[in-house]
Write an enzyme that holds these catalytic residues in place. Structure first.
Site, mmCIF file in Angstrom:
data_model
loop_
_atom_site.group_PDB
_atom_site.id
_atom_site.type_symbol
_atom_site.label_atom_id
_atom_site.label_comp_id
_atom_site.label_asym_id
_atom_site.label_seq_id
_atom_site.Cartn_x
_atom_site.Cartn_y
_atom_site.Cartn_z
ATOM 1 N N SER A 242 0.850 -1.189 0.000
ATOM 2 C CA SER A 242 0.000 0.000 0.000
ATOM 3 C C SER A 242 0.883 1.236 0.000
ATOM 4 O O SER A 242 2.043 1.193 0.431
ATOM 5 C CB SER A 242 -0.910 -0.023 1.237
ATOM 6 O OG SER A 242 -1.700 1.142 1.321
ATOM 7 N N CYS A 243 0.326 2.358 -0.461
ATOM 8 C CA CYS A 243 1.071 3.623 -0.443
ATOM 9 C C CYS A 243 0.067 4.760 -0.332
ATOM 10 O O CYS A 243 -0.911 4.659 0.398
ATOM 11 C CB CYS A 243 1.950 3.762 -1.686
ATOM 12 S SG CYS A 243 1.057 3.733 -3.253
ATOM 13 N N GLY A 244 0.288 5.846 -1.065
ATOM 14 C CA GLY A 244 -0.660 6.949 -1.048
ATOM 15 C C GLY A 244 -1.820 6.740 -2.005
ATOM 16 O O GLY A 244 -2.976 6.944 -1.652
ATOM 17 N N TRP A 271 -3.820 4.553 0.735
ATOM 18 C CA TRP A 271 -4.227 5.471 1.801
ATOM 19 C C TRP A 271 -5.183 6.556 1.316
ATOM 20 O O TRP A 271 -5.975 7.097 2.092
ATOM 21 C CB TRP A 271 -3.017 6.095 2.481
ATOM 22 C CG TRP A 271 -3.391 6.765 3.763
ATOM 23 C CD1 TRP A 271 -3.397 8.100 4.039
ATOM 24 C CD2 TRP A 271 -3.882 6.124 4.955
ATOM 25 N NE1 TRP A 271 -3.849 8.341 5.324
ATOM 26 C CE2 TRP A 271 -4.151 7.129 5.904
ATOM 27 C CE3 TRP A 271 -4.111 4.782 5.299
ATOM 28 C CZ2 TRP A 271 -4.641 6.850 7.181
ATOM 29 C CZ3 TRP A 271 -4.603 4.506 6.570
ATOM 30 C CH2 TRP A 271 -4.858 5.534 7.491
#
Length: 284
Positions: A242-244, A271
């Site tokens: 996961s990231c932004g 996110w």
């Protein structure tokens, strides 16, 4: 799994291959690293352009960089004349940034011979290789009928229900690749309306940790393996990255594959989705 990377030396030797499709998948908005800014368009000769923001994102669904629908992949294939057997090499103008995202999209839709140019345009230029100022125009001669059966590997992309279930089961390790300050809610999110913090029970490993000191190429397979082992990840670990917004998570996903891990997947909403939904739990 075969390495997802090819070198600039390899590309220079194979530019005349008739089955090779070189595709520029650079994006305009670079978050999480200092962007390389260009005053004018510079490309690797013989490359096509495919837009991640439009052609490889589902723009009809709310969200940022939402995984494309099968029809969009078919349209890109028609535009360039791709088949699932074509050799595809992807690059971007930051070295390593958006090409891993495009790689995971193509892989998830069954394109097996797809690779990332390690170092991308910056490394190609630094070596004094020939450049161009435009992209090839697509031939419109399609080798893939839009009715041909392409479908996504459902295990490649995870959703909110998958992540909620995983919080309870703990089957997969959720790795958030944002900067540490964002992960712990000590720095504001770059997107309005998005809370600070992280998904419960996730761990933090910023994506820059898997890149060389100049941020242009991946570290060696040995160094990446050592990095993952230092996080106490077992050799048979299952990962959700996961990231932004689902972009830089793919950098870590590719690094895991280079390091020898195979059970990998992407939380596509990342996110930007989780942090914007007040009904979802967070940790700081």
């Amino acid at each position: 799994m075969e390495s997802p990377l090819v070198t600039t030396e390899w590309l220079a030797r194979h530019t005349e291959r008739s089955d090779l499709f070189l595709i520029d998948v650079s994006v305009d908005n670079v978050i999480g690293k200092e962007p390389i800014v260009y005053d004018e368009l510079i490309t690797i000769p013989g490359s096509y352009k495919v837009s991640i923001d439009h052609e490889l994102s589902d723009t009809e669904t709310a969200g940022i960089h939402v995984f494309p629908k099968v029809k969009q992949i078919q349209q890109v294939a028609q535009k360039l004349g791709l088949t699932p057997k074509s050799m595809i090499v992807l690059y971007d103008d930051q070295g390593i940034y958006s090409a891993p995202r495009a790689w995971w999209i193509f892989k998830s839709y069954g394109f097996d011979k797809v690779f990332i140019l390690d170092g991308g345009l910056p490394k190609w230029r630094a070596e004094g290789r020939e450049t161009a100022s435009d992209h090839l125009t697509s031939s419109s001669t399609s080798l893939l009928d839009i009715t041909e059966d392409l479908d996504i590997n459902v295990s490649a992309v995870k959703t909110v229900p998958d992540l909620l279930e995983n919080i309870e089961s703990g089957i997969s390790t959720v790795v958030d690749v944002r900067a540490e300050a964002r992960f712990y809610g000590k720095a504001p999110e770059p997107r309005p309306g998005v809370r600070s913090g992280h998904i419960p029970k996730s761990c933090n490993l910023p994506f820059m940790n898997v890149l060389s000191s100049d941020g242009l190429t991946f570290k060696s397979a040995g160094d990446l393996n050592a990095l993952f082992e230092s996080q106490n990840f077992s050799s048979d670990a299952s990962f959700i990255f996961s990231c932004g917004s689902g972009m830089t998570a793919c950098i870590m996903l590719v690094a895991a594959i280079v390091a020898g891990y195979e059970n990998v997947s992407l939380y596509d909403g990342s996110w930007a989705e989780w942090g914007a939904d007040a009904s979802l739990p967070i940790e700081l």
